[in-house]
Write an enzyme that holds these catalytic residues in place. Sequence first.
Site, mmCIF file in Angstrom:
data_model
loop_
_atom_site.group_PDB
_atom_site.id
_atom_site.type_symbol
_atom_site.label_atom_id
_atom_site.label_comp_id
_atom_site.label_asym_id
_atom_site.label_seq_id
_atom_site.Cartn_x
_atom_site.Cartn_y
_atom_site.Cartn_z
ATOM 1 N N CYS A 94 0.814 -1.223 0.000
ATOM 2 C CA CYS A 94 0.000 0.000 0.000
ATOM 3 C C CYS A 94 0.843 1.267 0.000
ATOM 4 O O CYS A 94 1.595 1.516 -0.924
ATOM 5 C CB CYS A 94 -0.967 -0.023 1.188
ATOM 6 S SG CYS A 94 -1.974 -1.477 1.263
ATOM 7 N N HIS A 195 -3.217 -5.369 1.382
ATOM 8 C CA HIS A 195 -2.706 -4.728 2.575
ATOM 9 C C HIS A 195 -2.343 -5.693 3.693
ATOM 10 O O HIS A 195 -2.634 -6.883 3.650
ATOM 11 C CB HIS A 195 -3.605 -3.577 3.028
ATOM 12 C CG HIS A 195 -4.862 -3.980 3.682
ATOM 13 N ND1 HIS A 195 -6.017 -3.280 3.521
ATOM 14 C CD2 HIS A 195 -5.142 -4.975 4.526
ATOM 15 C CE1 HIS A 195 -6.952 -3.842 4.245
ATOM 16 N NE2 HIS A 195 -6.457 -4.873 4.853
#
Lengths: 243, 412
Positions: A94, A195
């Site tokens: 991310c 993530h």
Amino acid sequence: MSDSSLRLVWVYPDLLSTYGDQGNALVVERRARQRRLQVERYDVRSDQPVPTSGDIYLIGGGEDRPQRLAAERLRRDGGLQRAVGNGAIVFSVCAGYQILGHEFINDLGEREPGLGLLDVVSTRGEGERCVGDVLADIDPQLGLPPLTGFENHQGVTHLGPSARPFARTRLGKGNGTGDGTEGAFNDTVFGTYMHGPVLARNPLIADLLLKLALDVNAMPPVDDRWYEALRNERIAAATAQPA
Amino acid sequence: MSGNSESMTPRAKLAVTAGKAAAAVSRAAGRGSGSVIGGKVALKLDPELLGRLAQHLDVVLVSATNGKTTTTRLIAEALRASGPVVSNALGANMPAGITSALAGGSDSRFGVIEVDEKYLAGVARDTSPKAIALLNLSRDQLDRAAETRMLAEKWREGLAGSKAIVIANADDPLVVWAASSSPNVVWVAAGQEWKDDAWSCPACGGVMQRPGDDWFCGECGFRRPTASWALQGDYVLDPHGAAWPIHLQLPGRANKANAATSAAVAACFGVPPQVALERMYQVQAVAGRYDVVQFLNRDVRLLLAKNPAGWLETFTLIDPPPTPVILSVNARGADGTDTSWLWDVDYTRLAGHPICVIGDRKLDLAVRLEVAGLEFRVCESIDEAVQVSPPGRIELIANYTAFQDVRRRVGN
Ligand SMILES: [Zn+2]
């Protein structure tokens, strides 16, 4: 740092630890120890220098302001760039993925320089936030089973010629460019929009990082029963969702 | 004391009546307590109703990531020493639920109101509270909630114009930053186990230094304020230095902290700490939490933990090994659909406990515990988990919808 241990560095947990990112460090550490490797783990806060002699560096996700602060401090510190110059392996997710590229859009809406360790440029997407389960086929060159993960980002990342897409999405948005690519990698640096604890659902990626760091082709197997059960469940759930 | 309805406009009266009718319809249709739908109808008919209902009350707002329902109960109990209290005791903590709760309290003197973190600024503007209690802020349901610092910033902006006395936790940097915009703050050293959302200074982004129980930013000088109230072990220290014993039926350090904050709030309304703390003993289980139930001939204690900070506090209150533990996790809408937070919880604290995992996301838990190096069993149901657990009272820890599932099954 001693020479006989695997040196695992978790970069800036004070800024980049939003989505259970510690999970990636825990999975790599656990799977290294199961192979009877000595592991030294360094959680480096953003007011400390990044060690340059680590073997594997993990960088997590974060919200917009901490992402800018992390980029500023990493640029000033220079330790991570030197480590990559020394051949270290980096796995980023991310916000951390965006920081490793040439630039991204910061919380002030400005173009923020990254570290240039991956040939990618990130912008902010105009459309809806990308949130949900992802299923993707990892670059065949890496010899890994499908990628399963969860994404939650607004960013769009464009790959330059010296970065390869980490995976091609079957479900989910990935890099958000509409071309089905997800993440990026070069010889030693990896980035993904999956993530936080993505390695928990993809333990063979953790093993790939270990193999690259140790420069070996194979490692003793470990009991992957629960990982496999989780992978199967999540892939089935993602596939069953209306696209 | 004059009731609310006497001084209400006809429009407000109509709104309350329509809201009550809608709530009754909702109850009859089997859709829960009806309090939220009633409030929604009423607010639509009269958007200023919440403010009008609050007008004749001494209002206390309570907000936090964790502990707001319990603290609302404790404060309500303490203030009953001085007069009747109306409260959203069932945890309907958004404007519609709050409106509905207040509509039922026309003869009350105090309104003690739990407020969802995201709505605090708005509800504070509408209800002109006398006091606002702020307990803690930490990561919660990341796939839909705003980041914690953004929430703190909203609080900070909302409190800047408020005349309320703010009773705030001096040990949570995000809460301190949010509360410091208010001219009138009573600081309570209530403690905070969870620290991972405040390593970065909310004011300047510098790295927070945390020697012992103290904290400060090395760059801008933002630092822990001196508290006038404090939790110290089993005692509340008041501003005069007197120590008052806490006797609660609720377990755990976090609830003692909630009691300390509640005592400070009660003092703002003239209720002395001794009286307030004695009254708090009345509070037993809160919406099933902490209840010990009999199920399949076993004693099972039901514990709710919705986010990493909540799990951490819960681990500190369970009985030591070899007490068996059952963990249940779902990821439905109300829980947040993302389970990544499991990796922010330090499950190695359960070492030595026999562990069973259940719930929709039991496999996420299984991998989490595997990586933590713990022994565990994966079970299909609460029944199976209880049956295979070794002897002794069982501690069951579940997140939101998993907790409701368990309550339904065990008949609580
Ligand atoms: Zn600062």
